[in-house]
Design a protein around this motif. Structure first.
Motif, mmCIF file in Angstrom:
data_model
loop_
_atom_site.group_PDB
_atom_site.id
_atom_site.type_symbol
_atom_site.label_atom_id
_atom_site.label_comp_id
_atom_site.label_asym_id
_atom_site.label_seq_id
_atom_site.Cartn_x
_atom_site.Cartn_y
_atom_site.Cartn_z
ATOM 1 N N ALA A 1 -10.469 -7.587 -3.462
ATOM 2 C CA ALA A 1 -11.462 -8.404 -4.166
ATOM 3 C C ALA A 1 -10.828 -9.709 -4.652
ATOM 4 N N ALA A 2 -9.512 -9.662 -4.936
ATOM 5 C CA ALA A 2 -8.825 -10.863 -5.417
ATOM 6 C C ALA A 2 -8.471 -11.819 -4.283
ATOM 7 N N GLY A 3 -8.619 -11.359 -3.027
ATOM 8 C CA GLY A 3 -8.355 -12.264 -1.902
ATOM 9 C C GLY A 3 -7.207 -11.853 -0.997
ATOM 10 N N ALA A 4 -6.712 -10.614 -1.140
ATOM 11 C CA ALA A 4 -5.658 -10.149 -0.220
ATOM 12 C C ALA A 4 -6.288 -9.885 1.141
ATOM 13 N N ASN A 5 -5.515 -10.141 2.205
ATOM 14 C CA ASN A 5 -6.092 -9.916 3.529
ATOM 15 C C ASN A 5 -5.197 -9.150 4.488
ATOM 16 N N LEU A 6 -4.201 -8.469 3.963
ATOM 17 C CA LEU A 6 -3.341 -7.605 4.788
ATOM 18 C C LEU A 6 -2.652 -6.608 3.866
ATOM 19 N N GLY A 7 -2.480 -5.379 4.345
ATOM 20 C CA GLY A 7 -1.697 -4.389 3.587
ATOM 21 C C GLY A 7 -0.430 -4.058 4.360
ATOM 22 N N ILE A 8 0.644 -3.797 3.648
ATOM 23 C CA ILE A 8 1.883 -3.312 4.287
ATOM 24 C C ILE A 8 2.331 -2.106 3.475
ATOM 25 N N THR A 9 2.614 -0.999 4.157
ATOM 26 C CA THR A 9 2.894 0.214 3.376
ATOM 27 C C THR A 9 4.357 0.333 2.973
ATOM 28 N N ALA B 1 0.869 -1.185 0.000
ATOM 29 C CA ALA B 1 0.000 0.000 0.000
ATOM 30 C C ALA B 1 0.905 1.235 0.000
ATOM 31 N N PHE B 2 0.414 2.296 -0.599
ATOM 32 C CA PHE B 2 1.272 3.467 -0.816
ATOM 33 C C PHE B 2 0.622 4.731 -0.244
ATOM 34 N N PRO B 3 0.914 5.067 1.033
ATOM 35 C CA PRO B 3 0.270 6.232 1.669
ATOM 36 C C PRO B 3 0.486 7.528 0.887
ATOM 37 N N ASN B 4 1.629 7.661 0.217
ATOM 38 C CA ASN B 4 1.873 8.876 -0.563
ATOM 39 C C ASN B 4 1.795 8.615 -2.058
ATOM 40 N N GLY B 5 1.144 7.540 -2.437
ATOM 41 C CA GLY B 5 0.971 7.238 -3.862
ATOM 42 C C GLY B 5 2.142 6.465 -4.434
ATOM 43 N N HIS B 6 1.831 5.486 -5.272
ATOM 44 C CA HIS B 6 2.879 4.778 -6.017
ATOM 45 C C HIS B 6 3.443 5.763 -7.050
ATOM 46 N N LEU C 1 -1.915 7.816 8.567
ATOM 47 C CA LEU C 1 -3.224 7.851 9.230
ATOM 48 C C LEU C 1 -4.310 8.330 8.272
ATOM 49 N N HIS C 2 -4.002 9.360 7.463
ATOM 50 C CA HIS C 2 -4.999 9.842 6.481
ATOM 51 C C HIS C 2 -5.292 8.762 5.450
ATOM 52 N N PHE C 3 -4.224 8.112 4.982
ATOM 53 C CA PHE C 3 -4.399 7.088 3.953
ATOM 54 C C PHE C 3 -5.232 5.922 4.488
ATOM 55 N N ALA C 4 -4.910 5.458 5.702
ATOM 56 C CA ALA C 4 -5.638 4.318 6.272
ATOM 57 C C ALA C 4 -7.110 4.677 6.442
ATOM 58 N N ILE D 1 -3.982 -2.501 7.645
ATOM 59 C CA ILE D 1 -2.836 -1.996 6.869
ATOM 60 C C ILE D 1 -1.710 -1.672 7.857
ATOM 61 N N LEU D 2 -0.628 -2.430 7.758
ATOM 62 C CA LEU D 2 0.508 -2.206 8.661
ATOM 63 C C LEU D 2 1.391 -1.094 8.115
ATOM 64 N N PRO D 3 1.738 -0.102 8.945
ATOM 65 C CA PRO D 3 2.676 0.908 8.482
ATOM 66 C C PRO D 3 4.094 0.347 8.435
ATOM 67 N N GLY D 4 4.787 0.550 7.321
ATOM 68 C CA GLY D 4 6.172 0.087 7.181
ATOM 69 C C GLY D 4 7.115 1.239 7.481
ATOM 70 N N ILE D 5 7.938 1.110 8.533
ATOM 71 C CA ILE D 5 8.840 2.207 8.893
ATOM 72 C C ILE D 5 10.225 1.660 9.227
ATOM 73 N N MET D 6 11.189 2.543 9.382
ATOM 74 C CA MET D 6 12.534 2.098 9.770
ATOM 75 C C MET D 6 13.282 3.219 10.477
#
Ligand code: FAD
Length: 326
Positions: A187-195, A164-169, A205-208, A220-225
Motif C-alpha cells: 500500500a505504501a508503494g513497494a513493488n517487489l518482495g525478496i525473501t 518477505a519472511f516465508p517462515n515468519g520474521h 511456495l505456500h507463503f507466496a 516475490i523473489l525467493p532468496g537462496i544460497m
C-alpha cells in the motif's frame, strides 16, 4: 516458468577488509557477465557504513551494465537524516531500492527502542517515493514523429523492493502478521518482495500462495544460497533464525573434503532452485557472500545461464536430472 527463461539476481555486502575489497571487483565482473536482473548491496548490516555501500553500488553503476539495487535502512535515524540519506543514494544514480527497517542495537537502556523517526518499513517506502518525487518531479519524454517541442511530461519512478519472511520474521506472532506487513508495504508503494533465506521449497511456495490470496500483487523473489560448509550453514542459521535443514547438515558434516562439501551445497541449492522455478517462482535471488563461483555453478547446473554461461564457472555444466528435482 521454463528454466531457460528464468531470471536471477545477486546480493553482495560491502567488503570488511582490504583484501576483500581488492577481490570484490573481479567477483562483480563475473556476476555481471551473466546479465542478472540486478545486483543488490546490503546496507548497515554487520556495521558497514553508508560510504562502503555506495562505493560498491558506484562500481556496479559505472563499470558494468547491470542495474544496482541499494538496500536501505533508516533505523535510529531522525526524519531529516533519513531524507538526506535517500537523497544521497538517488543523487548517486540509484533507482532501485530494497527498503528494510533494520535492527536497533540490542543493548539499549530501558525504555528506548532505538528505531528512530521512521517506525516501519512501509514509512520508509513512502519516504523514498516522496524524496524521489520532490527531487525529480517531472521529466521530458520526446514523442517520435511529433515536433521537437512536443513532449510529454512523465515522472521517473523508482523500484522499491521489500523483505518477505516465508517462515515468519523472528518478532512476528504468525504468518498472517507477516503477510499483513507485506500488504502495508504494498500500500505504501513497494513493488517487489525478496525473501529471507529458507531451505525448503514448500516454505516459499505456500507463503507466496497465501500472500497472493491475501492481495499481494507484486512478485516475490525467493532468496537462496548454496551452503558449502558447516560453518557457512551455522552462520546463515544465526543470521536468518531459520530451522536447521538436518539432511543438508548431516551431508556436510560427514563429507571429509572441502571440494566434496562444495559439491553437496551446490547440488542441494540447484535442486531447490529448480523446484522453486517449477513451482512458479518469478526468478531466484542469490545470496552470494561475495563469492561468484558457487552461485554461478548452481545456476549453470539448473540450466538458466545464457549461452556460454558455463565459461563463467569452474565446474562443468551438469543440468539437474529428473531424479534430483523430484
Ligand atoms: P518488517 O517486515 O517491516 O517487519 C518485520 C516483521 O514485523 C513483519 O514481518 C511483521 O511480522 C512485523 N510487523 C512489521 N510491521 C508491522 C505492522 N505494521 N503490523 C504488524 N506487524 C508488523 N538489515 C540490514 O540492516 N541491512 C540490510 O541490508 C538488510 N537486508 C535485508 C535483505 C533481506 C532480503 C531481508 C529478508 C532482510 C534484510 N535485513 C537487512 C534485515 C532486516 O533489517 C530485519 O529483518 C529487520 O528485523 C526488520 O526489517 P524488515 O524491513 O524486514 O521489517
Amino acid at each position: 516458468m521454463s528454466c531457460t527463461d528464468a531470471r536471477y539476481s545477486f546480493e553482495l555486502y560491502p567488503p570488511r577488509t582490504e583484501r576483500a575489497a581488492a577481490a570484490l571487483p573481479a567477483t562483480i565482473d563475473r556476476l555481471a557477465a551473466v546479465h542478472p536482473d540486478f545486483i543488490s548491496v546490503t546496507y548497515g548490516a554487520g556495521g558497514s557504513s553508508r560510504t562502503a555501500s555506495l562505493d560498491v553500488l558506484r562500481y556496479i553503476i559505472e563499470r558494468t551494465d547491470v542495474s544496482a539495487m541499494a538496500h536501505l535502512t533508516c533505523v535510529g535515524s531522525s526524519h531529516e537524516e533519513a531524507h538526506r540519506l535517500i537523497r544521497e543514494f538517488l543523487d548517486a544514480g540509484i533507482r532501485r531500492f530494497l527498503a528494510v527497517r533494520g535492527d536497533p542495537p540490542a543493548d539499549l537502556p530501558a525504555g528506548e527502542d532505538g528505531i528512530g523517526d521512521i517506525r516501519t518499513t512501509a514509512e520508509l517506502v513512502q519516504l523514498i517515493h516522496r524524496v524521489q518525487a520532490e527531487r525529480a518531479p517531472y521529466g521530458e519524454l520526446s514523442v517520435p514523429g511529433l515536433p521537437a517541442q512536443a513532449v510529454l511530461q512523465h515522472r521517473e519512478h523508482v523500484q522499491i523492493a521489500v523483505a518477505a519472511f516465508p517462515n515468519g520474521h523472528p518478532s512476528s506472532h504468525s504468518i498472517s502478521q507477516d503477510i499483513d506487513a507485506l500488504l502495508a508495504k504494498q500500500a505504501a508503494g513497494a513493488n517487489l518482495g525478496i525473501t529471507q533465506l529458507f531451505f525448503h521449497a514448500e516454505d516459499y511456495l505456500h507463503f507466496a500462495q497465501r500472500a497472493a490470496e491475501a492481495g499481494v500483487t507484486f512478485p516475490i523473489l525467493p532468496g537462496i544460497m548454496p551452503v558449502t560448509s558447516p560453518a557457512r550453514l551455522k552462520r546463515m542459521l544465526e543470521l536468518s533464525g531459520e530451522d536447521l535443514p538436518s539432511d543438508l547438515a548431516i551431508e556436510l558434516e560427514v563429507e571429509p573434503t572441502d571440494e566434496g562439501r562444495r559439491e553437496i551445497g551446490i547440488d542441494w541449492a540447484a535442486r531447490l532452485g529448480r523446484r522453486l522455478l517449477d513451482g512458479g517462482a518469478p526468478g531466484l535471488h542469490l545470496y552470494t557472500f561475495n563469492q561468484h563461483e558457487a552461485v554461478l555453478s548452481m545456476l549453470d547446473r539448473i540450466g538458466v545461464l545464457p549461452e556460454g554461461g558455463a565459461e563463467h564457472t569452474h565446474t562443468p555444466k551438469k543440468p539437474a536430472t529428473e531424479k534430483e528435482t523430484a
